[in-house]
Scaffold this active site. Structure first.
Site, PDB file in Angstrom:
ATOM      1  CB  SER A  41      14.532 -32.513  -2.444  1.00  0.00           C
ATOM      2  OG  SER A  41      15.271 -32.484  -1.248  1.00  0.00           O
ATOM      3  CB  THR A  60      19.087 -26.222   0.274  1.00  0.00           C
ATOM      4  OG1 THR A  60      20.186 -26.977   0.770  1.00  0.00           O
ATOM      5  CG2 THR A  60      19.357 -25.768  -1.147  1.00  0.00           C
ATOM      6  CE  LYS A  93      19.163 -25.917   5.087  1.00  0.00           C
ATOM      7  NZ  LYS A  93      19.544 -27.077   5.930  1.00  0.00           N
ATOM      8  CG  ASN A 101      14.390 -27.347   6.678  1.00  0.00           C
ATOM      9  OD1 ASN A 101      13.478 -26.976   7.422  1.00  0.00           O
ATOM     10  ND2 ASN A 101      14.637 -28.619   6.451  1.00  0.00           N
ATOM     11  CG  ASP A 138      17.514 -29.488   8.388  1.00  0.00           C
ATOM     12  OD1 ASP A 138      17.037 -30.246   7.526  1.00  0.00           O
ATOM     13  OD2 ASP A 138      18.114 -28.430   8.106  1.00  0.00           O
ATOM     14  N   GLY A 143      28.036 -25.717  13.302  1.00  0.00           N
ATOM     15  CA  GLY A 143      27.358 -24.986  12.239  1.00  0.00           C
ATOM     16  C   GLY A 143      25.852 -25.102  12.353  1.00  0.00           C
ATOM     17  CG  LEU A 149      23.632 -34.898  10.490  1.00  0.00           C
ATOM     18  CD1 LEU A 149      23.961 -35.644  11.769  1.00  0.00           C
ATOM     19  CD2 LEU A 149      23.573 -33.404  10.750  1.00  0.00           C
TER      20      LEU A 149
END
Length: 270
Positions: free
Chosen positions: A2, A47, A51, A72, A87, A114, A209
């Protein structure tokens, strides 16, 4: 990834800003959020494992983030900290670039139950889908998601089925899009696969993902069977771009963001 991605965007756009990563212990989260507020930062990302817990310390939570049950991205709006979740929308934006058949006409299977699954399911429900199935090793967790979405107005027109992994695998040829939201296959445990792909239909979209490795074993096996494969780099870049826009009001170059991540992971720029 990031800081690399966002600081490059700041530099490219000539914005006097900096993105810095902080390692915050769980017991220090409340104090850290208070410090960000005192410092008057424009916003920040959150993160794992913060979260969900962070929601307790924010002034307002966006409806979509409430539905997902996690935040997030946080924006400082004149001293009020507002929590969002980018997300799901980031994932959907990325997925739409590779699919050939509209989601509204597709039979979709989501693997996992999840936080990532909740984000993906929320985005797909908002967009609209012909049929949606959810599978997980623990079916109770999948059922919790379905029960939660029964109260979500935007999902009222979506048919959501809960199926066992065995059932999903036995009928895998019926799905147009199969999405892995679990960590199965992620580095360093790269040999795992979330579901067998022996009998997938040709041109099915296999979406993982995971972005490390860039091409999981599951995607490799699917590609050999004629599947259209899609990794998590696009989701990562798109969710970051949405957060960047919320903080600055400016849309960054998402392709450049993706290439930064791909190059850092040893891949070839697109």
């Amino acid at each position: 990834m990031s800081p690399l991605m966002h600081n490059d965007a700041f530099n490219q756009l000539g914005i006097d800003g900096h993105y810095h990563a902080f390692d915050i212990e769980e017991g220090d989260l409340k104090e850290a959020i208070a410090a960000f507020k005192v410092l008057n930062v424009s916003g920040f990302n959150v993160t794992i494992p913060h979260k969900v817990k962070v929601m307790e310390f924010l002034d307002e939570i966006d409806e979509e983030a409430k539905m997902i049950g996690a935040v997030n991205t946080v924006v400082n709006n004149n001293g009020r900290l507002i929590g969002y979740n980018t997300d799901g929308r980031g994932y959907l934006s990325s997925l739409l670039t590779v699919i050939q058949k509209p989601i509204l006409e597709s039979n979709v299977l989501v693997i996992g139950a999840g936080g990532a699954s909740r984000a993906v399911v929320t985005a797909i429900c908002d967009h609209g889908v012909k049929k949606l199935a959810l599978t997980n090793r623990t079916l109770e967790k999948a059922k919790e998601i379905k029960n939660n979405y029964n109260n979500y107005n935007k999902c009222n027109n979506t048919s959501m089925d809960i199926v066992s992994l065995k059932e999903a695998e036995a009928n895998i040829e019926v799905y147009d899009i199969i999405i892995n939201t679990t960590s199965i296959g992620m580095s360093p445990n790269v040999e795992g696969i979330p579901i067998a792909v022996d009998h997938i239909k040709r041109n099915v979209v296999l979406s993982d993902l995971i972005y490390n490795p860039l091409k999981t074993r599951w995607l490799q096996l699917g590609e050999e069977k004629g599947a259209i494969i899609h990794n998590g780099v696009g989701m990562f870049a798109m969710q970051g771009a949405l957060a960047f826009h919320k903080w600055t009001g400016i849309e960054p170059d998402t392709k450049r963001m993706m290439n930064k991540v791909i190059t850092q992971l040893g891949g070839t720029s697109c």
